[in-house]
Design a protein around this motif. Structure first.
Motif: not given
Length: 270
Positions: A143, A223, A227-228
């Motif tokens: 992240d 993004d 997110e995945s």
């Protein structure tokens, strides 16, 4: 009584002595009158000239009026400037220009200076921000990695938008400044448009627009990967392996958008 031989032919008395002065005074008075009221003399000369040409005074005056009008029209035409005439001021010695043209030249020089500074700043900041995207994106896993990538992409977007706003207002601002120094509409707008074309401002505008699109494509790709992140893994060679076809298809499209916009913005993957 006879006059002496030495007195024969000479004026007699006080009147005789003043005769030369009277003649001189009359000549001076005539000259003063002609100076203050030359119309009769001029008309007499015009009449003599018209007579020698077989014309009446009315015909001679009409011809003179037509000649004066033609001369004034020719002079007005010679003073008309085209956009190229204004731009050519940047190619001549400023010391040879009139005060009005110097003001226009100063506006051109000021705009060119601002364009140069914006381009310089945009190039330096863009290169730094792009360098923070390409290699890190090929290695991003966590992240924190994706947060740094998004931050770099957002800064790139802001840099592009700042330059974009500047280049978009160049013709409008230049036209306004030209109007302020006497270049009337629509010539001021025409000169501004010609300045933009000659100075390749249109190319600069297109470049930063493409840079902005690249930043958008990067943000979308980053993004999505964040997110995945549970749907893919990174192989030892750096490529991604996706667990389902839907995620793979979406990732491939976003990766293509990223690559295409990078090329359009002139960025190299090396």
């Amino acid at each position: 009584m006879e006059l002496k031989k030495s007195q024969i032919g000479k004026p007699h008395g006080s009147l005789g002595r003043m005769a030369p002065l009277i003649v001189m005074a009359l000549v001076i008075a005539a000259l003063v009158y002609l100076f203050l009221n030359p119309a009769p003399f001029i008309n007499l000369m015009k009449y003599a000239q018209a007579s020698s040409q077989g014309k009446t005074m009315a015909q001679a005056n009409a011809a003179a009026s037509a000649s004066a009008s033609a001369s004034a029209s020719a002079s007005a035409v010679s003073e008309v400037k085209t956009p190229d005439d204004y731009l050519s001021l940047m190619k001549v010695n400023a010391n040879t220009l009139s005060d009005a043209d110097k003001k226009i030249l100063n506006i051109f020089s000021d705009e060119l200076d601002k364009i140069s500074k914006i381009k310089g700043t945009e190039t330096v900041e863009t290169n730094s921000e792009v360098a923070s995207i390409f290699q890190p994106l090929a290695q991003a896993k966590t992240d924190d990695d994706f947060a740094k990538l998004r931050d770099a992409s957002t800064k790139l977007k802001q840099t592009a938008e700042t330059a974009l706003a500047f280049f978009q207002q160049v013709p409008t601002e230049l036209a306004r400044r030209l109007a302020d120094v006497g270049v009337a509409d629509p010539m001021n707008t025409q000169v501004a448009d010609a300045f933009v074309k000659q100075g390749a401002v249109t190319d600069d505008l297109k470049l930063v627009q493409n840079t902005s699109k690249f930043a958008d494509a990067t943000i979308a790709y980053v993004d999505f990967l964040k997110e995945s992140k549970n749907s893919w893994t990174r192989k030892p060679d750096g490529t991604l392996s996706f667990k389902d076809k839907q995620t793979l298809t979406k990732a491939q499209q976003l990766a293509k958008d990223f690559s295409d916009t990078a090329v359009q913005a002139g960025f190299s993957f090396k």
